[in-house]
Design an enzyme around this catalytic site. Structure first.
Site, mmCIF file in Angstrom:
data_model
loop_
_atom_site.group_PDB
_atom_site.id
_atom_site.type_symbol
_atom_site.label_atom_id
_atom_site.label_comp_id
_atom_site.label_asym_id
_atom_site.label_seq_id
_atom_site.Cartn_x
_atom_site.Cartn_y
_atom_site.Cartn_z
ATOM 1 N N VAL A 15 0.858 -1.184 0.000
ATOM 2 C CA VAL A 15 0.000 0.000 0.000
ATOM 3 C C VAL A 15 0.890 1.228 0.000
ATOM 4 O O VAL A 15 1.989 1.214 0.558
ATOM 5 C CB VAL A 15 -0.956 0.026 1.211
ATOM 6 C CG1 VAL A 15 -2.011 -1.067 1.084
ATOM 7 C CG2 VAL A 15 -0.196 -0.131 2.522
ATOM 8 N N SER A 16 0.431 2.294 -0.634
ATOM 9 C CA SER A 16 1.265 3.480 -0.828
ATOM 10 C C SER A 16 1.286 4.427 0.367
ATOM 11 O O SER A 16 2.203 5.232 0.507
ATOM 12 C CB SER A 16 0.804 4.248 -2.068
ATOM 13 O OG SER A 16 0.863 3.415 -3.207
ATOM 14 N N THR A 17 0.271 4.350 1.214
ATOM 15 C CA THR A 17 0.229 5.209 2.397
ATOM 16 C C THR A 17 -0.224 4.385 3.599
ATOM 17 O O THR A 17 -0.938 3.393 3.447
ATOM 18 C CB THR A 17 -0.760 6.382 2.211
ATOM 19 O OG1 THR A 17 -2.097 5.862 2.132
ATOM 20 C CG2 THR A 17 -0.456 7.168 0.940
ATOM 21 N N GLN A 20 -4.013 3.633 3.833
ATOM 22 C CA GLN A 20 -4.673 2.679 2.951
ATOM 23 C C GLN A 20 -4.924 1.360 3.667
ATOM 24 O O GLN A 20 -4.063 0.854 4.388
ATOM 25 C CB GLN A 20 -3.836 2.423 1.696
ATOM 26 C CG GLN A 20 -3.982 3.501 0.637
ATOM 27 C CD GLN A 20 -3.280 3.093 -0.641
ATOM 28 O OE1 GLN A 20 -2.063 2.922 -0.660
ATOM 29 N NE2 GLN A 20 -4.032 2.923 -1.709
#
Length: 206
Positions: A15-17, A20
């Site tokens: 996940v990018s953050t 998320q």
């Protein structure tokens, strides 16, 4: 040597953050594994790491485990959760293929052990080659356009003073090219030092 279980799988998620949620990926992968009769041996999750960033610790751990033959199958939710580029995906798939490890992307409906998956592997290779060719063509076109506009391509020209100093050192000493370059490091490339030194010493008759 004991025979490895052919249904031993690992999950990889990204996940990018931190905000998320991973529930969708986890639930989807676990459900798929259960239906396919795969036993989940390990779950790898990289959080807040860009897909284009190479330093993904969990992915590195997964690849290390793969090289140690600790599992037989990699399950991912989508290609873009795993690979940062087509070239990276192809390199990983080639390594998995060499290690006889199955790769499954659930949402992309790709399983490298199936005929369709093998065909997709070939297609991805062609796409990576095309991507590389297009990048090369763009670079070449950009360089030609810059030359047409009169822009210099490559290292900036050195000053006449630096060139004269290199020539002087070359003519008056027996220092090696490496040592001469060390005297002017940051001002001129080693290759150019070699060219100037050779010319200066040939002119001197050495």
């Amino acid at each position: 040597m004991s025979k490895r279980h052919s249904n031993k799988a690992v999950l990889y998620l990204r996940v990018s953050t931190p905000e998320q949620k991973t529930d969708l990926q986890f639930d989807g992968l676990r459900t798929y594994a259960s239906r396919a009769g795969l036993v989940i041996a390990e779950e790898y999750l990289d959080i807040a790491v860009s897909g284009r960033k190479q330093e993904r610790p969990q992915l590195q751990s997964l690849m290390k485990a793969a090289r140690n033959r600790e599992f037989d199958c990699v399950l991912v939710w989508k290609f873009d959760r795993f690979a940062r580029s087509t070239a990276h995906l192809l390199a990983a798939l080639e390594e998995f293929n060499h290690l006889n490890i199955r790769f499954i992307s659930v949402q992309d409906q790709i399983d490298t052990s199936s005929p369709m998956g093998k065909a997709m592997f070939t297609l991805i290779g062609a796409m990576a080659e095309l991507e590389s060719s297009l990048i090369s063509e763009r670079v070449t076109a950009g360089m030609k356009a810059a030359q047409v506009r009169g822009k210099r391509i490559g290292r900036p020209a050195i000053s006449s003073r630096v060139r004269a100093e290199v020539e002087e050192v070359a003519r008056t000493t027996d220092l090696s090219i490496r040592k001469i370059h060390a005297c002017f490091e940051g001002k001129i490339s080693r290759g150019l030092v070699g060219e100037i030194t050779k010319e200066a010493r040939q002119h001197k008759g050495l």
